[in-house]
Enzyme design. Structure first.
Site, PDB file in Angstrom:
ATOM      1  N   ASP A 145       0.817  -1.218   0.000  1.00 33.33           N
ATOM      2  CA  ASP A 145       0.000   0.000   0.000  1.00 33.33           C
ATOM      3  C   ASP A 145       0.850   1.266   0.000  1.00 33.33           C
ATOM      4  O   ASP A 145       0.391   2.321   0.434  1.00 33.33           O
ATOM      5  CB  ASP A 145      -0.937   0.035   1.220  1.00 33.33           C
ATOM      6  CG  ASP A 145      -1.999  -1.037   1.153  1.00 33.33           C
ATOM      7  OD1 ASP A 145      -2.192  -1.611   0.070  1.00 33.33           O
ATOM      8  OD2 ASP A 145      -2.647  -1.299   2.184  1.00 33.33           O
ATOM      9  N   CYS A 199     -16.228 -18.888  -7.477  1.00 37.07           N
ATOM     10  CA  CYS A 199     -17.451 -18.444  -6.798  1.00 37.07           C
ATOM     11  C   CYS A 199     -18.675 -19.200  -7.275  1.00 37.07           C
ATOM     12  O   CYS A 199     -19.634 -19.378  -6.520  1.00 37.07           O
ATOM     13  CB  CYS A 199     -17.651 -16.939  -7.010  1.00 37.07           C
ATOM     14  SG  CYS A 199     -16.515 -15.889  -6.065  1.00 37.07           S
ATOM     15  N   CYS A 202     -22.683 -18.905  -6.204  1.00 42.93           N
ATOM     16  CA  CYS A 202     -22.851 -18.364  -4.848  1.00 42.93           C
ATOM     17  C   CYS A 202     -23.027 -16.843  -4.887  1.00 42.93           C
ATOM     18  O   CYS A 202     -22.303 -16.142  -5.590  1.00 42.93           O
ATOM     19  CB  CYS A 202     -21.648 -18.735  -3.984  1.00 42.93           C
ATOM     20  SG  CYS A 202     -21.727 -18.095  -2.296  1.00 42.93           S
TER      21      CYS A 202
END
Length: 363
Positions: A145, A199, A202
């Site tokens: 970051d 995924c 879902c």
């Protein structure tokens, strides 16, 4: 000669040498405390570049102007460091959140309940970088970051996991609750196969979002996201979204907590990121009375400190209003004269919501 992957020896021997180096890097990274490691090319992220362009064009970044200002650099790691040839992407796991505490106590996002992960990960990245330079030569640059580096897309490219519908990284090995760092290298380290999206059909995270910020397509509108307003955005949470905040005072873990991959089994969190006792269900009344010095002392060394006392206390006041605890009205009333405008605004609004006579009108 350091095993750089493109110098000396037959192709077969070079390949074995580089693969051996990758395994040594994985072992050293895990010795340093990372739970997973992957390798990605530094050449670019074209698909994610298109997604980012559309995201910015629709104004979804809200007040996060730094996303637009650095868009070109985000999709090409070599724009951040031209010498980069490989990106080593590393993950560590923070503790999972417990159930939401009672209404008079605040909920802090699980990743922010302990030490600031930036400090922990950056220290480890630097240690791994020093080890790699000593072992194989070349140069490295660590990022957590601290530069326009898209860690989640790089992690997917490196095979660590995939970005779920909640836009966060999901790992088939490590589940969720992951924090990422990247170590760029000028060595040519072969990339790992990208992870496929698992995924399926879902929609648990979409259904769990308190404000409807998530879309079926796997896109997010931060302008409706509680984490955006309580962590990133400079603006106060819009009135229409305030009831959905509940007692969340920094971040929101609802979408991750609903993910079956995250809940599949228990994972051991990083000991360096153990939650601090005073960050687990702190009393809202206590937090509301923090002045600048008290806020800094209370949250020193944690991610919460970055949001600043004024915005934090303003969010706490929304949570107090949501609690319905009328006995907190005198405390809230005192904050209507606070030096900080966000605090004054939320104190006046909270007084109205608590429904006490004499609370006055919203200023």
């Amino acid at each position: 000669m350091p095993p750089s992957g493109d110098r000396g020896g037959s192709p077969g021997n070079r390949s074995k040498s580089v693969q051996s180096l990758k395994e040594e890097i994985r072992a050293e990274a895990k010795r340093l405390g990372f739970c997973d490691v992957g390798f990605a090319p530094a050449s670019g992220l074209p698909r994610w570049g298109e997604n980012l362009t559309a995201f910015l064009a629709e104004g979804r970044h809200g007040a996060m102007d730094w996303l637009a200002d650095t868009a070109d650099r985000r999709v090409r790691p070599t724009e951040v460091w031209p010498e980069a040839r490989s990106v080593i992407v590393l993950a560590t796991r923070h503790a999972a959140p417990g159930p939401l505490p009672p209404p008079e106590r605040g909920a802090i996002s699980a990743y922010a309940q302990g030490r600031d992960y930036h400090d922990v990960i950056k220290k480890r990245l630097k240690a791994l970088g020093r080890w790699l330079v000593t072992r194989a030569g070349g140069s490295v640059r660590p990022y957590c970051d601290t530069a326009p580096v898209m860690e989640k897309p790089l992690a997917e490219q490196a095979g660590l996991g995939w970005q779920g519908r909640h836009t966060l990284l999901v790992s088939p090995r490590a589940g969720g609750w992951l924090l990422l760092g990247a170590l760029m290298s000028d060595l040519a380290l072969p990339p790992d196969p990208p992870e496929r999206n698992r995924c399926g059909t879902c929609r648990a995270c979409v259904a769990a979002c308190p404000t409807g910020a998530l879309e079926e397509s796997g896109r997010i509108d931060p302008r409706r996201c509680l984490s955006y307003y309580t962590i990133e955005g400079p603006d106060l949470l819009p009135e229409a979204l305030r009831p959905a905040l509940g007692n969340r005072i920094y971040g929101c873990d609802a979408c991750q907590a609903a993910c079956p991959w995250t809940r599949r089994r228990a994972y051991s969190p990083d000991p360096a990121l153990t939650p601090r006792p005073d960050s687990l269900a702190p009393a809202l009344a206590e937090l509301a009375m923090l002045d600048e010095a008290g806020f800094r002392a209370r949250f020193a060394g944690t991610p919460v400190k970055r949001v600043g006392r004024d915005r934090f206390v303003a969010t706490v006041l929304i949570a107090i209003a949501n609690s319905g605890r009328r006995e907190l009205h005198p405390l809230v009333e005192r904050l209507r004269d606070d030096p900080a405008e966000p605090v004054r605004t939320m104190a006046a609004w909270a007084c109205l919501i608590l429904g006490r006579e004499g609370a006055g009108e919203l200023g």
